[in-house]
Design an enzyme around this catalytic site. Structure first.
Site, short mmCIF file in Angstrom:
data_model
loop_
_atom_site.label_atom_id
_atom_site.label_comp_id
_atom_site.label_asym_id
_atom_site.label_seq_id
_atom_site.Cartn_x
_atom_site.Cartn_y
_atom_site.Cartn_z
N ARG A 59 0.82 -1.22 0.00
CA ARG A 59 0.00 0.00 0.00
C ARG A 59 0.84 1.26 0.00
O ARG A 59 0.40 2.31 -0.45
CB ARG A 59 -1.00 -0.04 1.16
CG ARG A 59 -2.07 -1.12 0.94
CD ARG A 59 -3.03 -1.25 2.10
NE ARG A 59 -2.40 -1.52 3.38
CZ ARG A 59 -2.06 -2.72 3.83
NH1 ARG A 59 -2.30 -3.80 3.09
NH2 ARG A 59 -1.50 -2.88 5.00
N GLU A 96 6.14 -8.68 15.26
CA GLU A 96 5.60 -9.09 16.56
C GLU A 96 5.66 -10.61 16.71
O GLU A 96 5.99 -11.13 17.77
CB GLU A 96 4.16 -8.60 16.68
CG GLU A 96 3.65 -8.63 18.09
CD GLU A 96 2.31 -7.92 18.22
OE1 GLU A 96 1.61 -8.19 19.20
OE2 GLU A 96 1.97 -7.11 17.34
#
Length: 171
Positions: A59, A96
């Site tokens: 994006r 993460e």
């Protein structure tokens, strides 16, 4: 920025249960709001002698290439491994839950280039930080990072303390 925020829809439980995905598709489908979004993303940097804009796959390509066009500079795609056809510099970084990598052509940035990094969202800041490190490793200077939206509760700014940050929408 309320007009922009109204065009970003929430998709619950995507890509996994408990996540609320911020979908920019309605925003990029609206030509007037997309233009306003790009103008606001680059407004603080028009006098900064930017030489190129870098955007992260995927994006970041949308907003970054349009920002580069508006600034009259080139665009540097920062891609996932194996997508670029020429010699690349690669950076690996922690997510993460796992790791990821970004690559750029070794000749995409020259020493002294002043780069504006653009992406759709600042979440944990890991990808943005890796992007900045990759740019600096290739000899560029990161002028700032600009994002359409920021998920403040994830504290991504903490990973980008060395860089000015500009965001349009905060959650």
């Amino acid at each position: 920025m309320q007009k922009l925020k109204a065009k970003i829809r929430d998709i619950p439980d995507f890509p996994s249960p408990g996540i609320v995905f911020k979908d920019i598709t309605p925003l990029v489908q609206d030509p007037l709001l997309l233009k306003e979004c790009i103008e606001e993303l680059i407004r603080p940097f028009k006098q900064e002698s930017i030489t190129a804009v870098a955007g992260m796959e995927a994006r970041g390509f949308i907003f970054g290439s349009l920002a580069a066009w508006e600034l009259g500079v080139g665009f540097i795609p920062l891609r996932k491994p194996g997508k670029l056809p020429y010699d690349v510099q690669r950076i690996d970084y922690a997510l993460e839950y796992g790791t990821a990598s970004l690559e750029a052509h070794i000749d995409a940035i020259s020493a002294g280039d002043r780069i504006l990094v653009i992406d759709d969202v600042l979440a944990t800041g890991g990808t943005a930080r890796a992007s900045c490190e990759l740019i600096e490793h290739l000899g560029g200077e990161v002028v700032a990072c600009a994002f359409v939206m920021e998920l403040g509760f994830l504290q991504g700014r903490n990973n980008l303390t060395s860089y000015p940050i500009h965001t349009l929408i905060s959650y």
